[in-house]
Design a protein around this motif. Sequence first.
Motif, mmCIF file in Angstrom:
data_model
loop_
_atom_site.group_PDB
_atom_site.id
_atom_site.type_symbol
_atom_site.label_atom_id
_atom_site.label_comp_id
_atom_site.label_asym_id
_atom_site.label_seq_id
_atom_site.Cartn_x
_atom_site.Cartn_y
_atom_site.Cartn_z
ATOM 1 N N GLU A 5 0.830 -1.202 0.000
ATOM 2 C CA GLU A 5 0.000 0.000 0.000
ATOM 3 C C GLU A 5 0.863 1.250 0.000
ATOM 4 O OE1 GLU A 5 -2.210 -2.795 3.039
ATOM 5 O OE2 GLU A 5 -0.136 -2.220 2.592
ATOM 6 N N CYS A 21 -2.653 0.092 -3.936
ATOM 7 C CA CYS A 21 -2.167 -1.202 -3.460
ATOM 8 C C CYS A 21 -1.714 -1.990 -4.679
ATOM 9 C CB CYS A 21 -3.251 -1.948 -2.711
ATOM 10 S SG CYS A 21 -2.813 -3.640 -2.240
ATOM 11 N N TRP A 35 -10.478 -2.880 0.830
ATOM 12 C CA TRP A 35 -9.771 -1.976 1.750
ATOM 13 C C TRP A 35 -10.442 -2.101 3.115
ATOM 14 C CZ3 TRP A 35 -5.298 0.344 0.738
ATOM 15 C CH2 TRP A 35 -4.941 0.599 -0.599
ATOM 16 N N ARG A 37 -9.798 -0.905 7.430
ATOM 17 C CA ARG A 37 -9.067 0.044 8.261
ATOM 18 C C ARG A 37 -9.208 -0.340 9.728
ATOM 19 N NH1 ARG A 37 -12.846 5.451 7.353
ATOM 20 N NH2 ARG A 37 -14.643 4.770 8.620
ATOM 21 N N LEU A 79 -8.093 3.432 -3.719
ATOM 22 C CA LEU A 79 -9.173 3.954 -2.898
ATOM 23 C C LEU A 79 -9.072 5.473 -2.942
ATOM 24 C CD1 LEU A 79 -11.567 3.176 -1.028
ATOM 25 C CD2 LEU A 79 -10.001 3.551 0.899
ATOM 26 N N TYR A 92 -4.888 1.857 7.073
ATOM 27 C CA TYR A 92 -5.672 1.264 5.988
ATOM 28 C C TYR A 92 -4.906 0.080 5.390
ATOM 29 C CZ TYR A 92 -9.087 4.982 6.139
ATOM 30 O OH TYR A 92 -10.092 5.835 6.538
ATOM 31 N N CYS A 94 -4.902 -3.206 2.604
ATOM 32 C CA CYS A 94 -5.372 -3.817 1.368
ATOM 33 C C CYS A 94 -5.507 -5.328 1.599
ATOM 34 C CB CYS A 94 -4.332 -3.535 0.273
ATOM 35 S SG CYS A 94 -4.625 -4.311 -1.310
#
Length: 115
Positions: A5, A21, A35, A37, A79, A92, A94
Amino acid sequence: VQLVESGGGLMQPGGSLRLSCVVSGNAFSLSYMGWHRQAPEKQRELVAGITSSGLTNYASSVKGRFTISRDNAKNTLYLQMNNLKPEDTAVYYCKSISPRTGTDWGQGTQVTISS
């Protein structure tokens, strides 16, 4: 399988960031990608997902602000995050679910939204 990422950082509320990513070692074009988080002291949550055919889904908290997309020719997931809010602050990640290699995660990229 490697997922790398990039694109995180510090941004003011209302700003935009685009996460990327890059995936290697799996059948990217056949994979479901997502994605997720994780904020401090909170569980990891799904932000957005995209199927191999391009169907998308979003968490209600980001719908209308975030857009997930993929470029199969570049083995890259994106994203786009607009109108960022302090509550978007998180690491975040991936995620890839490949029919050949199963589930894999990236190392994460920090997104901090603060004035």
